[in-house]
Design an enzyme around this catalytic site. Structure first.
Site: not given
Ligand code: NOJ
Length: 533
Positions: A204, A256
C-alpha cells in the site's frame, strides 16, 4: 517464456474487497467463509490469483487500511485458521493468494501507537512515529503544512500537546521508517504471511513511506519531495526482495506506486526491488485513442529496460467504477468519484468497458480485476450520507463523495437485496440498488451476452492462447481512431474508438468480440480478438 515461479508476469489477478464480497453469517459484512464458498465461481471465472484488501484486526477507520494487528484476522471476517484454509483451498483450485501490507501507517489502536501515547513526549515509543511539538506561541499550530490525502491537516494533536503525523485519516498514524524496529517488524510480517502460503504481497502507498526527517513545509516543485518517492525507499524494497527470494518458490512484491513520472515509477521495478506495480497511467487514461496508445507505449517503454512486466488495471476499491467512468462526457479519470452527479450514459460506459476489458486482457503483462468489474457494476452514486463510512467523505465534509460507491456488496442471485450476498434478511453494510436484480452473477451466467460471460470467455482464451500474458506486442498500422496490435504467434487485437466502423485485417478468424461485428467491420467502441494467419 517465463518460469512457472514467475507466474506474476502474466497473471490475471482478482481483487477481493472482503467485506463486500460474500457474507455467510448475515451480519452484513463479507467474510472469509463467504470467499471460500465462492471459490468455484472464481475458478470458473478463470483467475490466477486473489488479492485480498487488508483482512486483519482493525477498527475499520479506513476499510481495514488501518491495521491494528497483522497477525490476527478481523473477527467479522473470520479467524487465522480460516485464512490458512482459504489460502490452501484456493491453491488447490489453482489460485494463489496475495495479501495487502500497509507500511506507511498503522491503526491508532495498534499496540505501538497505544504505547507511544502512554509513554509521552520524548519517549523511545514515540520515535516509531512522527511526534512533534506544534508551531505558534503555545504549539497550537501543526508542525508543518502537510495535508492529509483525505482532506484537512496531516497532523493531529494529542492531549499532552504534541502532534503526530498521519498522511491519511487521523486514525492512521504514519510510521517512522528510519526506525530499525519498524523495518524489522515489517519483514517479520512478510514472513508471517509467506510462511502461511501467501504467494505475494500488495504494498500500500509504496512510494510514500519514507519522510524527510526534518519534516519541512511542502513547497511547490520540492525536489526531493519531503514524503513522496524519496531515494531511501529503494533500500527498503531491496531488503523485502531478499525476504521474498528466501522462499521456494520466491514470493512476489507488487507495489501500489502512484507517480506521475513513468521513469521514476520504473525505478521500483529494478531487478532487485519490486516484481510489478500497478499501472495507474492506464487506469487514469480517458477513452481516447491517442491517449491510450501513448499510455500503452510509454508503459512498455519504461518496463523494458528494467525487465519487469507491465500491469493493466481498470478498476479498484479507490476509483469510480469503470462503466460509470467511461459513460461520462469527460471520460477522464475522476479519482474517488469526484464527478458524482454528472450526466452518465451507462449503456455507452458498458460498451466501452467491454472493449476496454478485451484491450487490457490482450496487452503484454499481468492484469488486475476488481470484484464486480466482471459483472459490469456501475458506481453507486446515491448512497445515503448516513451510511457512508469512507473517511475521505467525512474529512471533506462531503465535498468529496468518497469511495464507498465502488464498494457496495456484490449481487450474486435473486431479485431483491441482499441478492445472495448474505442469507435472507441480511442488511449489507452498504445498501445495494434494487436494479442490480438484472446484474446478479446468477443472471449473467445464463446470458451469453453478459459482461460476466465476456470476462469468462476472455480469461479462458487468455489462458489457452500462448501469445497472451507476458511477452511482446507490435502495433499494426491503423487509422488514428483505432488501436491495432499483434501478439506472437498469430494473435491480433483491434479496438475501434472512432465514430465510423473500422475495417479488419484480411484472412483473420474472429475469436471474440466485445459487441457483434457489422458487415465484417468493427463498430464504434468495440474490441475484437483475432487469429491472424
Ligand atoms: C491506498 C488504498 O488503496 C486506499 O484504500 C487507502 O485508503 C490508502 N492507501 C491508505 O492506506
Amino acid at each position: 517464456m517465463h518460469q512457472p515461479h514467475e507466474w506474476w508476469r502474466g497473471a490475471a489477478i482478482y481483487q477481493i474487497y472482503v467485506r463486500s464480497f460474500a457474507d455467510t453469517d448475515g451480519d452484513g459484512v463479507g467474510d472469509l467463509a463467504g470467499v471460500r464458498s465462492r471459490l468455484p465461481y472464481l475458478a470458473e471465472l478463470g483467475v490466477d490469483a486473489l488479492w485480498f484488501t487488508p483482512w486483519y484486526a482493525s477498527p475499520m477507520a479506513d476499510g481495514g487500511y488501518d491495521v491494528a494487528d497483522y497477525r490476527a484476522i478481523h473477527p467479522a471476517f473470520g479467524s487465522l485458521g480460516e485464512a490458512e484454509k482459504l489460502i490452501s483451498e484456493a491453491l488447490a483450485s489453482g489460485i494463489r493468494t496475495i495479501v495487502d501490507i500497509v507500511p506507511n501507517h498503522v491503526s491508532d489502536r495498534h499496540r505501538w501507537f497505544q504505547d507511544a501515547l502512554a509513554a509521552g513526549p520524548g519517549s523511545p515509543e514515540r520515535d516509531r512515529f512522527w511526534f512533534r511539538e506544534g508551531r505558534g506561541e503555545r504549539g497550537e499550530l501543526p508542525p508543518n503544512n502537510w495535508m492529509s490525502q483525505f482532506g484537512g491537516s496531516a497532523w493531529t494533536r494529542v492531549p499532552d500537546g504534541q502532534w503526530y503525523l498521519h498522511r491519511f485519516a487521523s486514525a492512521q498514524p504514519d510510521l517512522n521508517w528510519q526506525h530499525p524496529e519498524v523495518r524489522r517488524e515489517h519483514e517479520e510480517v512478510l514472513r508471517f504471511w509467506f510462511d502461511r502460503g501467501a504467494a505475494g504481497v500488495r504494498i500500500d502507498s509504496a512510494a510514500e513511506v519514507i519522510k524527510d526527517p526534518a519534516l519541512p513545509d511542502l513547497v511547490d516543485g520540492a525536489d526531493p519531495h519531503p514524503y513522496l518517492d524519496r531515494d531511501e525507499i529503494h533500500d527498503v524494497y531491496r531488503d523485502w526482495r531478499k525476504v521474498a527470494e528466501s522462499y521456494t518458490p520466491p514470493r512476489a512484491l507488487i507495489g501500489e506506486v502512484w507517480l506521475p513520472d513513468p521513469e521514476r515509477f520504473a525505478r521500483y521495478l529494478r531487478p532487485d526491488e519490486l516484481h510489478t506495480a500497478f499501472n495507474f497511467g492506464f487506469l487514469t487514461c480517458p477513452w481516447d485513442p491517442a491517449r491510450l496508445r501513448e499510455a500503452i507505449t510509454t508503459t512498455l517503454a519504461v518496463h523494458t529496460p528494467v525487465g519487469a512486466p507491465a500491469t493493466w488495471v481498470l478498476a479498484n476499491h479507490d476509483v469510480t467504477r469503470t462503466v460509470t467512468r467511461y459513460g461520462r462526457a469527460d471520460t477522464g479519470f475522476d479519482f474517488a468519484a469526484k464527478a458524482h452527479g454528472t450526466p452518465t450514459d451507462l449503456a455507452l460506459g458498458t460498451r466501452r468497458a467491454r472493449a476496454a476489458a478485451l484491450l487490457s486482457l490482450a496487452l503484454p503483462g499481468s492484469v488486475y480485476l476488481y470484484q464486480g468489474e466482471e459483472l459490469g457494476l456501475p458506481e453507486v452514486e446515491d448512497l445515503p450520507h448516513s451510511v457512508i463510512e469512507d473517511p475521505m467523505f467525512h474529512r471533506t465534509q462531503g465535498a468529496d463523495p468518497g469511495r464507498d460507491g465502488c464498494r457496495v456488496p456484490l449481487p450474486w442471485s435473486g431479485d431483491a437485496p441482499p441478492f445472495g450476498f448474505g442469507p435472507e434478511g441480511t442488511q449489507p453494510w452498504l445498501p445495494q440498488p434494487r436494479h442490480w436484480s438484472a446484474m446478479t452473477a446468477e443472471q449473467q451466467v445464463a446470458d451469453r451476452g453478459s459482461m460476466l460471460s465476456l470476462y469468462r470467455t476472455a480469461l479462458r482464451l487468455r489462458r489457452s492462447e500462448t501469445a497472451l500474458g507476458d511477452g511482446q506486442m507490435t502495433w499494426l498500422p491503423s487509422g488514428p481512431q483505432v488501436l491495432s496490435f499483434t501478439r506472437d504467434p498469430g494473435f491480433g487485437c483491434v479496438v475501434n474508438l472512432g465514430s465510423e466502423p473500422a475495417p479488419l485485417p484480411p484472412h483473420r478468424q474472429v475469436l471474440l468480440s466485445s459487441a457483434p461485428l457489422r458487415d465484417g467491420q468493427l463498430p464504434t467502441d468495440t474490441a475484437v480478438w483475432l487469429r491472424l494467419p
